[in-house]
Write a protein that holds these residues in place. Structure first.
Motif, PDB file in Angstrom:
ATOM      1  N   GLU A  62     -11.776  49.943 -28.816  1.00 46.62           N
ATOM      2  CA  GLU A  62     -11.714  49.224 -30.087  1.00 46.62           C
ATOM      3  C   GLU A  62     -13.028  49.284 -30.866  1.00 46.62           C
ATOM      4  O   GLU A  62     -13.053  49.018 -32.070  1.00 46.62           O
ATOM      5  N   TYR A 107     -14.503  46.012 -20.629  1.00 48.25           N
ATOM      6  CA  TYR A 107     -14.227  44.608 -20.304  1.00 48.25           C
ATOM      7  C   TYR A 107     -13.052  44.510 -19.332  1.00 48.25           C
ATOM      8  O   TYR A 107     -12.171  45.359 -19.302  1.00 48.25           O
ATOM      9  N   ARG A 109      -9.671  43.452 -18.129  1.00 50.55           N
ATOM     10  CA  ARG A 109      -8.405  43.075 -18.770  1.00 50.55           C
ATOM     11  C   ARG A 109      -7.714  41.909 -18.071  1.00 50.55           C
ATOM     12  O   ARG A 109      -6.721  41.379 -18.570  1.00 50.55           O
ATOM     13  N   ASP A 112      -9.841  36.225 -19.618  1.00 49.85           N
ATOM     14  CA  ASP A 112      -9.687  35.876 -21.023  1.00 49.85           C
ATOM     15  C   ASP A 112     -10.794  36.578 -21.817  1.00 49.85           C
ATOM     16  O   ASP A 112     -11.918  36.104 -21.879  1.00 49.85           O
ATOM     17  N   TYR A 113     -10.444  37.691 -22.407  1.00 55.65           N
ATOM     18  CA  TYR A 113     -11.447  38.501 -23.093  1.00 55.65           C
ATOM     19  C   TYR A 113     -11.448  38.320 -24.610  1.00 55.65           C
ATOM     20  O   TYR A 113     -12.236  38.949 -25.303  1.00 55.65           O
ATOM     21  N   GLN A 114     -10.568  37.485 -25.126  1.00 53.14           N
ATOM     22  CA  GLN A 114     -10.494  37.316 -26.564  1.00 53.14           C
ATOM     23  C   GLN A 114     -11.829  36.825 -27.131  1.00 53.14           C
ATOM     24  O   GLN A 114     -12.382  35.815 -26.685  1.00 53.14           O
ATOM     25  N   GLY A 115     -12.339  37.568 -28.095  1.00 52.66           N
ATOM     26  CA  GLY A 115     -13.613  37.213 -28.709  1.00 52.66           C
ATOM     27  C   GLY A 115     -14.821  37.552 -27.860  1.00 52.66           C
ATOM     28  O   GLY A 115     -15.959  37.289 -28.269  1.00 52.66           O
ATOM     29  N   ARG A 116     -14.600  38.160 -26.684  1.00 52.88           N
ATOM     30  CA  ARG A 116     -15.722  38.459 -25.777  1.00 52.88           C
ATOM     31  C   ARG A 116     -15.727  39.910 -25.311  1.00 52.88           C
ATOM     32  O   ARG A 116     -16.451  40.259 -24.386  1.00 52.88           O
ATOM     33  N   LYS A 117     -14.954  40.755 -25.934  1.00 47.40           N
ATOM     34  CA  LYS A 117     -14.813  42.128 -25.458  1.00 47.40           C
ATOM     35  C   LYS A 117     -16.162  42.849 -25.394  1.00 47.40           C
ATOM     36  O   LYS A 117     -16.493  43.480 -24.389  1.00 47.40           O
TER      37      LYS A 117
END
Length: 244
Positions: A62, A107, A109, A112-117
């Motif tokens: 991403e 990161y 998978r 909880d990786y949302q906002g922390r990738k």
């Protein structure tokens, strides 16, 4: 011409590696290793200073990084140069670890990786550097700036190991003598803006191979030949550093 010379020199290394491998195979010992010193003569050992080279292809997945006006994306160039460099080193018997070999961030998978990738990705790369004994770390990137006039390779180094500066100096000077004769850029010590170099404890450098914001330089990185030449400069510098 210089390009012809570099290609011939690169082929020499590859052919040498093949010949060494074939000889070792027929002698029953299919391994690449530098010659060992003689204990009888007391000669200095030629064992490399470090046992592994970690090649970190910056960005991925991403996170595309910088891009050129023509659509060349940094993450792809980083990975291509890293793979070429990896092949050169392995062909000459050097142990290589790649932080990534495909188009992805590192990161986990399963958390909880949302906002922390990006944070998790950098932490994973740093873990590889910290948990690989006797290694050096080299991160491959491309540069970009708001004004398109700027160009040229530049190396940043970690402040945590004095050998980082030495390695950076080799890459910068070899680039000037072998590839970019007009490049007057100097190596720079990393600040807190470069997380990996600020926190790595092993010898670590980050190579900004060129500016994608410069149309002329970006066009060079669209060719396989130029990416090979850049990788070869770094390869020669790493071999010199390891065996110097």
């Amino acid at each position: 011409m210089k390009s012809s010379f570099l290609i011939k020199l690169f082929l020499f290394f590859i052919i040498s590696a093949i010949v060494m491998g074939a000889a070792a195979y027929f002698l029953g010992d299919f391994r690449f290793s530098p010659p060992q010193s003689s204990t009888a003569t007391g000669a200095d050992s030629v064992e490399p200073k470090y046992k592994a080279v970690i090649i970190d292809a910056g960005h991925g997945g991403e996170d595309g990084g910088a891009s050129s006006a023509a659509g060349l994306v940094e993450k792809d160039v980083n990975l291509e140069i890293s793979k070429i460099l990896c092949d050169m080193l392995r062909a000459n018997g050097i142990n290589v670890i790649m932080t990534r070999e495909d188009d992805r961030l590192l990161y986990d998978r399963n958390v909880d990786y949302q906002g922390r990738k990006k944070k998790l990705d950098l932490a994973a790369r740093l873990t590889i550097a910290d948990t690989t004994p006797d290694a050096i770390f080299i991160s491959i990137h491309m540069n970009s700036y708001t004004h398109p006039k700027y160009s040229g390779l530049q190396v940043w180094y970690s402040p945590n190991d004095p050998n980082s500066s030495a390695l950076a100096g080799l890459i910068q000077s070899n680039n000037k003598s072998m590839l970019q004769l007009e490049n007057t850029r100097k190596t720079k010590v990393a600040t807190s803006s470069i997380f990996l170099l600020e926190n790595a404890t092993c010898p670590a450098v980050l190579v900004e191979c060129g500016f994608l914001s410069n149309p002329t330089e970006a066009a060079l990185f669209e060719t396989d030949e130029y990416k090979q030449r850049v990788a070869f400069v770094i390869f020669c510098s790493l071999v010199e550093f390891l065996h110097g």
